[in-house]
Design a protein around this motif. Structure first.
Motif: not given
Length: 222
Positions: A141-166
């Motif tokens: 799931r995109a939201a769960d993956l974005a959470d993990m991106a944030a855990e390593i210091g990445l921007d959660r919103a940017a990660a989520l947007a990239a996943l949702e837009t493919g």
């Protein structure tokens, strides 16, 4: 690094052997780094899906999925799980296979490509493997993956947007196409310096020997 030895790695987050192979490669690199003439090495991770047809939300558990997917009995699944858990433990990995959330891994691969644009592809790969095999987290799931991106210091919103837009779906597809062109039928698969292929979770010594061979050839111009 002026001209490092490249190691291209095709693997899937849902592959227990891929995590073991990753650790064995890292052990090999640590051994080489201790030497006076340690080679410079650059790792590049590539996407591979063992089961592209897997649903995002599988209704059963890991054991049921394996029995159906591999066409084996429940007893055989238990034996395989014990064996792979023991092998993982020897590499310092604490597998909890009963907690695995079976899912489609395409979005997780997209996230690794996103992280790579921020210089954190390898760190994201490690975080996802640990989340899947030791923490029982959902990686589809995109939201769960974005959470993990944030855990390593990445921007959660940017990660989520990239996943949702493919945004990185084409990069995943390109990796899979390259694997097919190489004739890769299973993972992990390692391509060293663009010319030597190693299939499977090789022992650390095999990686040491392969890298020493490449280093020697570079010196002699072979």
């Amino acid at each position: 690094m002026a001209n490092p030895i490249t190691i291209d790695i095709w693997s899937d987050i849902a592959c227990p052997w891929c995590y073991i192979g990753k650790r064995r490669l890292e052990t090999a690199l640590s051994r080489l780094a201790a030497g006076a003439d340690a080679p410079e090495v650059a790792l590049r991770y590539h996407s591979y899906e063992l089961d592209p047809s897997a649903p995002v939300d599988y209704p059963g558990d890991h054991a049921t999925y394996l029995a159906q997917h591999l066409g084996v009995s429940d007893r055989q699944v238990q034996q395989m799980d014990r064996q792979i858990t023991d092998l993982a433990a020897r590499e310092g990995l604490d597998y909890h296979l009963d907690d695995i959330k079976v899912t489609n891994t395409a979005k997780a691969h997209e996230l690794i490509h996103f992280a790579e644009t921020q210089g954190k592809g390898a760190l994201m790969k490690e975080r996802l493997l640990k989340a899947y095999f030791t923490e029982g987290r959902h990686l589809g799931r995109a939201a769960d993956l974005a959470d993990m991106a944030a855990e390593i210091g990445l921007d959660r919103a940017a990660a989520l947007a990239a996943l949702e837009t493919g945004e990185f779906a084409a990069a995943v597809a390109a990796d899979k196409a390259q694997a097919a062109a190489y004739g890769i039928r299973g993972v992990p698969f390692f391509v060293i310096d663009g010319k030597y292929g190693l299939s499977g979770a090789q022992e650390a010594e095999q990686f040491v020997q392969a890298l020493a061979q490449v280093q020697s050839e570079r010196r002699t111009g072979a």
